[in-house]
Design a protein around this motif. Structure first.
Motif, PDB file in Angstrom:
ATOM      1  N   PHE A   1      34.744  41.211  45.021  1.00 35.49           N
ATOM      2  CA  PHE A   1      35.893  41.682  44.250  1.00 35.49           C
ATOM      3  C   PHE A   1      36.875  42.434  45.150  1.00 35.49           C
ATOM      4  CE2 PHE A   1      38.241  44.661  41.647  1.00 35.49           C
ATOM      5  CZ  PHE A   1      38.649  43.868  40.587  1.00 35.49           C
TER       6      PHE A   1
ATOM      7  N   TYR B   1      40.475  40.784  45.684  1.00 36.13           N
ATOM      8  CA  TYR B   1      41.577  41.375  44.928  1.00 36.13           C
ATOM      9  C   TYR B   1      42.260  42.550  45.620  1.00 36.13           C
ATOM     10  CZ  TYR B   1      40.232  38.427  41.060  1.00 36.13           C
ATOM     11  OH  TYR B   1      39.959  37.336  40.277  1.00 36.13           O
TER      12      TYR B   1
ATOM     13  N   GLY C   1      42.799  40.866  49.791  1.00 35.07           N
ATOM     14  CA  GLY C   1      43.525  39.600  49.860  1.00 35.07           C
ATOM     15  C   GLY C   1      42.890  38.510  50.710  1.00 35.07           C
TER      16      GLY C   1
ATOM     17  N   LEU D   1      32.858  36.613  41.616  1.00 34.23           N
ATOM     18  CA  LEU D   1      34.191  37.089  41.232  1.00 34.23           C
ATOM     19  C   LEU D   1      34.356  37.026  39.711  1.00 34.23           C
ATOM     20  CD1 LEU D   1      36.441  35.512  43.999  1.00 34.23           C
ATOM     21  CD2 LEU D   1      36.042  37.948  43.600  1.00 34.23           C
TER      22      LEU D   1
ATOM     23  N   ARG E   1      34.778  40.356  37.278  1.00 32.49           N
ATOM     24  CA  ARG E   1      35.907  40.510  36.342  1.00 32.49           C
ATOM     25  C   ARG E   1      35.400  40.755  34.928  1.00 32.49           C
ATOM     26  NH1 ARG E   1      37.909  35.972  39.220  1.00 32.49           N
ATOM     27  NH2 ARG E   1      37.277  34.644  37.493  1.00 32.49           N
TER      28      ARG E   1
END
Length: 160
Positions: free
Chosen positions: A113, A117, A120, A141, A145
């Protein structure tokens, strides 16, 4: 890669390295130690870098290994009471609920994560850094989330 290029690349990656170390270790002093050790090891092993294009990915992998080493040594040396007190003092700082929710994720969900996020990195780069398959990274991922959505639902009064 020469010393000047190495220094330039490290300086460009410094902020990203700090975020990654902070997401693993939490403590600023430990983060600084991990970053310093990672940069030193990278410099010593620079001859093993096959492609300069992957320098940041390679350096990130070294940093993660250093962070894991610090965690292992912390477990061997610090009594639980001291560790618990240091964790609560760090957690008492005024961080956002999102930051706290991310910190509470298990390592196997938090690392992909943060790398994807926050820093990048592409999924392909994360696969190389964490030494996982593409399907595993995508699954982690997705699950991270989902877990964050559950944890933050009450905070931001989000309902489906």
């Amino acid at each position: 890669m020469n010393k000047k290029q190495f220094t330039t690349q490290v300086l460009e990656a410094e902020k990203s390295l700090y975020h990654i170390a902070k997401s693993i270790l939490g403590d600023d002093e430990d983060c600084a130690d991990a970053m310093q050790n990672a940069i030193l090891h990278a410099f010593e092993k620079l001859h093993t870098l096959r492609n300069e294009r992957y320098f940041k990915t390679w350096l990130t992998r070294i940093l993660i290994n250093e962070c894991n080493h610090i965690i292992r040594s912390r477990k061997e040396q610090i009594p639980y009471e001291d560790y618990y007190e240091s964790r609560t003092s760090v957690e008492q700082e005024n961080y956002s609920p999102v930051y706290e929710a991310v910190r509470e994720l298990e390592d196997n969900y938090r690392m992909p994560f943060v790398l994807f996020y926050v820093e990048g990195f592409s999924i392909k780069e994360i696969c190389q850094i964490l030494e996982l398959s593409q399907g595993t990274v995508k699954t982690r991922l997705y699950r991270s989330r989902k877990l964050l959505k559950e944890k933050l639902a009450g905070v931001y009064e989000y309902e489906e």
